[in-house]
Design an enzyme around this catalytic site. Structure first.
Site, PDB file in Angstrom:
ATOM      1  N   VAL A 510      13.192   0.396  -5.184  1.00 36.75           N
ATOM      2  CA  VAL A 510      12.172   0.662  -4.171  1.00 36.75           C
ATOM      3  C   VAL A 510      11.008  -0.312  -4.340  1.00 36.75           C
ATOM      4  O   VAL A 510      10.551  -0.573  -5.458  1.00 36.75           O
ATOM      5  CB  VAL A 510      11.666   2.114  -4.286  1.00 36.75           C
ATOM      6  CG1 VAL A 510      10.612   2.403  -3.229  1.00 36.75           C
ATOM      7  CG2 VAL A 510      12.826   3.081  -4.155  1.00 36.75           C
ATOM      8  N   HIS A 511      10.552  -0.870  -3.220  1.00 38.75           N
ATOM      9  CA  HIS A 511       9.422  -1.803  -3.224  1.00 38.75           C
ATOM     10  C   HIS A 511       8.148  -0.998  -3.464  1.00 38.75           C
ATOM     11  O   HIS A 511       7.480  -0.538  -2.532  1.00 38.75           O
ATOM     12  CB  HIS A 511       9.357  -2.537  -1.877  1.00 38.75           C
ATOM     13  CG  HIS A 511       8.265  -3.564  -1.799  1.00 38.75           C
ATOM     14  ND1 HIS A 511       8.444  -4.888  -2.173  1.00 38.75           N
ATOM     15  CD2 HIS A 511       6.959  -3.471  -1.407  1.00 38.75           C
ATOM     16  CE1 HIS A 511       7.327  -5.554  -1.996  1.00 38.75           C
ATOM     17  NE2 HIS A 511       6.402  -4.706  -1.533  1.00 38.75           N
ATOM     18  N   HIS A 512       7.801  -0.834  -4.728  1.00 42.24           N
ATOM     19  CA  HIS A 512       6.664   0.011  -5.092  1.00 42.24           C
ATOM     20  C   HIS A 512       6.162  -0.424  -6.462  1.00 42.24           C
ATOM     21  O   HIS A 512       6.906  -0.405  -7.449  1.00 42.24           O
ATOM     22  CB  HIS A 512       7.105   1.471  -5.135  1.00 42.24           C
ATOM     23  CG  HIS A 512       5.980   2.450  -5.226  1.00 42.24           C
ATOM     24  ND1 HIS A 512       5.392   2.790  -6.418  1.00 42.24           N
ATOM     25  CD2 HIS A 512       5.323   3.168  -4.262  1.00 42.24           C
ATOM     26  CE1 HIS A 512       4.440   3.681  -6.197  1.00 42.24           C
ATOM     27  NE2 HIS A 512       4.379   3.924  -4.892  1.00 42.24           N
ATOM     28  N   ARG A 561      14.303  -5.045  -4.179  1.00 41.88           N
ATOM     29  CA  ARG A 561      12.880  -4.731  -4.290  1.00 41.88           C
ATOM     30  C   ARG A 561      12.013  -5.708  -3.500  1.00 41.88           C
ATOM     31  O   ARG A 561      11.008  -5.330  -2.894  1.00 41.88           O
ATOM     32  CB  ARG A 561      12.467  -4.723  -5.757  1.00 41.88           C
ATOM     33  CG  ARG A 561      11.073  -4.181  -6.023  1.00 41.88           C
ATOM     34  CD  ARG A 561      10.766  -4.148  -7.512  1.00 41.88           C
ATOM     35  NE  ARG A 561      11.706  -3.302  -8.226  1.00 41.88           N
ATOM     36  CZ  ARG A 561      12.669  -3.756  -9.023  1.00 41.88           C
ATOM     37  NH1 ARG A 561      12.813  -5.068  -9.205  1.00 41.88           N
ATOM     38  NH2 ARG A 561      13.471  -2.931  -9.641  1.00 41.88           N
ATOM     39  N   THR A 567      13.134  -1.542   1.740  1.00 37.28           N
ATOM     40  CA  THR A 567      12.959  -0.641   0.594  1.00 37.28           C
ATOM     41  C   THR A 567      11.547  -0.120   0.375  1.00 37.28           C
ATOM     42  O   THR A 567      11.294   0.564  -0.613  1.00 37.28           O
ATOM     43  CB  THR A 567      13.414  -1.357  -0.699  1.00 37.28           C
ATOM     44  OG1 THR A 567      12.640  -2.555  -0.884  1.00 37.28           O
ATOM     45  CG2 THR A 567      14.885  -1.712  -0.636  1.00 37.28           C
TER      46      THR A 567
END
EC number: 3.2.1.4
Length: 616
Positions: A510-512, A561, A567
């Site tokens: 996840v892009h976080h 990501r 994402t």
């Protein structure tokens, strides 16, 4: 009298008539003697009975009363029999485990709902509460807004919007409005699954922060703070785009954006506070504070000088959350202000034909049906249709309310695959944003509105509505809503759940920023975090409940990501998913709360005078 011989045989006694009277006299004497002898025999039987065979009445002295033994024995036996018949079964029923009706296991929507709410806990900024259960998160953003002398304590708190560390107030306010709406309609479902207190805590965390974004204790304001943190596309200096750091480790500047004209942002903040005032109507002081603040900021939205969108010309906002208009927010805000205050002046504004025209309600185009953080039109129309469905206000509101109701029904028709208003992927996802990235948030919002409108119909005993000449059953809307949420949860060609933590296959990169950097006690600098951003492995921290952007228009998806269009999760996206899930879950029943939203609305005692009769 003696016409028959009871011992057998006929009577053959010959009687002499000359002696009949004499004999009769003796017979009478003999009968008397016999009767006397029989009586004596009986008496003798009584008198000659042995003394030890005679039954004497025995008495028992109970102290205060003298009771016959036979009576006492009868009472004792009666009590024993009563104990056996009544007492023992009662004792057994009390001691044995009680039989309970088996509790139905939660459906898939309830399971997903528990998870979706956790995302908001992971997005909290500020000093986290003691009951924080996202162990890889800590206090952050404690210096936000500290430099502003008019802000006591700064702008600490609120929510980070997505995978970066910016607090965008426009989508944050929309998220709180949407969550409050879902609680107002489905509070019984939140209570049934044990999430009522949790969802209220989530909303209050947001509204407490929104109260800081303007002078909420004043009656008139001339500005509002619209964002904390900044990023620029392609930036090469330390900001929220260039740096890859956990929120807890931010050490770069976080500028605060201020808007002196914000009809859209001001109206959305007013909507969030007004809707929350209904959610917290059991807390009189807080509800009143929210309502008064909503009046102030809505007044600012309506009356500020030059009416321009809050994002116009702002290089730190426009590329991310650009507002394309504000008339829809005016209508949305007016509807919520009417519900929260009961003041009919707000309803008069909401039903003004000029407002409807400027908001685009009278123009039939597909994009009007796309409910999102930027376009509140369909949400406002549905809210106003609710008034017509459950209240009979008559003149002068009925005409516009009927128009909104008709527009709402046409929008519901546009969601159905058979009418080909929007494109669909082969896997079954409606393309409300015309194939652009991050389509899931729009599908989730549409699912909520469709399911909610179906509940409005059912609770009003209305079987359906017309799409042109075709009559559509309300179950069709449930089917549409379920199909979109099921797609999000894994019923798609990729067989992947686009909500983290649900099912066996879901995005792991996840892009976080916070989820991708280990919570290992080390503080990684702005550029040191890049290695975690670019690493081709699963995030060390699972951001449970996050709904990512989703697939492309061909149902394709890349769990990478660095590719945030696939994402990256967002606050507004998850708010729509939560609302859709609670509307669809069977936990707590399949109805809505018809009355709570009207708790501040007063019955009209007198209507405005009708228009004069037209004469040629």
């Amino acid at each position: 009298m003696y016409s028959a011989n009871h011992w057998g045989g006929p009577f053959e006694i010959q009687v002499d008539s000359s002696t009949e009277d004499e004999q009769s006299r003796y017979v009478d004497l003999d009968r008397a003697v016999l009767q006397r002898q029989e009586l004596d025999t009986t008496e003798q039987g009584w008198l000659l009975r042995p003394r030890d065979a005679e039954k004497k009445s025995k008495y028992v002295d109970l102290g205060c009363i003298l009771c016959k033994w036979e009576t006492l024995r009868w009472v004792i036996w009666s009590a024993l029999i009563g104990f056996v018949v009544v007492g023992i079964p009662v004792i057994v029923s009390k001691t044995l485990p009680k039989h309970r009706e088996p509790i139905s296991p939660p459906d898939n929507y309830t399971v997903a709902l528990h998870m979706a709410l956790k995302f908001f806990d992971a997005q909290k900024s500020g000093r986290l509460p003691k009951n924080n259960d996202v162990l890889w998160r800590g206090n952050s953003g404690l210096e936000d807004g500290i430099g502003f002398t008019e802000l006591k304590g700064g702008l600490v708190g609120g929510y980070y919007d997505s995978g970066n560390n910016i607090k965008f107030h426009f989508p944050m306010a929309f998220s709180m409005t949407l969550l409050s709406w879902s609680v107002i309609e489905y509070s019984h479902k939140y209570k049934a699954i044990g999430e009522y207190d949790h969802i209220r805590d989530i909303i209050k965390w947001g509204t407490d922060y929104l109260l800081l974004t303007f002078n909420s204790s004043a009656t008139t304001i001339n500005k509002i703070y619209s964002q904390v943190g900044a990023a620029q596309k392609g930036s090469t200096s330390s900001d929220d785009e260039y740096c890859w750091q956990r929120p807890e480790d931010m050490n770069y500047a976080r500028p605060v954006q201020t808007s002196t004209s914000a009809p859209d942002l001001g109206s959305e903040v007013a909507s969030a506070l007004a809707a929350a005032s209904i959610v917290f109507n059991d807390n009189t002081a807080y509800s009143k504070r929210l309502m008064n603040a909503a009046r102030t900021v809505y007044k600012f939205a309506r009356e500020s000088g030059q009416q321009t969108p809050y994002s116009q010309g702002n290089q730190f906002i426009e590329p991310f959350y650009n507002s394309t208009g504000y008339w829809d927010e005016f209508m949305w805000g007016a509807a919520w202000m009417y519900y929260a205050t009961g003041n009919y002046s707000y309803l008069s504004f909401a039903t003004d034909s000029s407002l409807a025209k400027n908001a685009g309600s009278t123009i039939q185009k597909p994009d009007s049906s796309v409910f999102s953080w930027d376009n509140k039109l369909l949400g406002a129309e549905l809210l106003l249709s609710r008034i017509r469905i459950y209240l009979d206000l008559g003149f002068p509101y009925e005409e516009m309310l009927r128009a909104y109701h008709n527009t709402t029904e046409r929008s519901m028709c546009s969601f159905l695959h058979d009418f080909h208003v929007f494109n669909w992927t082969k896997g079954g996802l409606i393309q409300l944003n015309h194939g652009q990235p991050q389509p899931l948030q729009y599908a989730a919002n549409a699912a909520y509105l469709a399911s909610l409108y179906a509940d409005y119909l059912n609770t009003s005993n209305i079987p359906g509505w017309y799409c042109g000449p075709y009559f559509m059953n309300s179950s069709t809307l449930y089917g549409f809503a379920a199909s979109q949420v099921d797609y999000i949860l894994g019923n798609n060609p990729k067989k992947i759940s686009y909500m983290v933590g649900y099912g066996e296959n879901y995005p792991t990169q996840v892009h976080h920023r916070g989820a991708s950097i280990p919570h290992d006690g080390a503080a990684y600098t702005c550029t040191a975090g890049w290695k975690w951003r670019d690493k081709k492995s699963s995030n060390p921290n699972v951001i449970t409940g996050a709904m990512v952007g989703g697939p492309d228009r061909f149902d394709g998806f890349s769990d990478v990501r660095n590719n945030k269009i696939y994402t990256e999760p967002t606050l507004a996206g998850n708010a729509g998913l939560v609302a859709a899930l609670v509307s669809l879950t069977s936990s707590g029943g399949d109805h809505i709360d018809k009355n709570t939203i009207f708790s501040s609305v007063q019955r009209l005692d007198s209507y405005p005078p009708p228009l004069p009769v037209w004469k040629p």
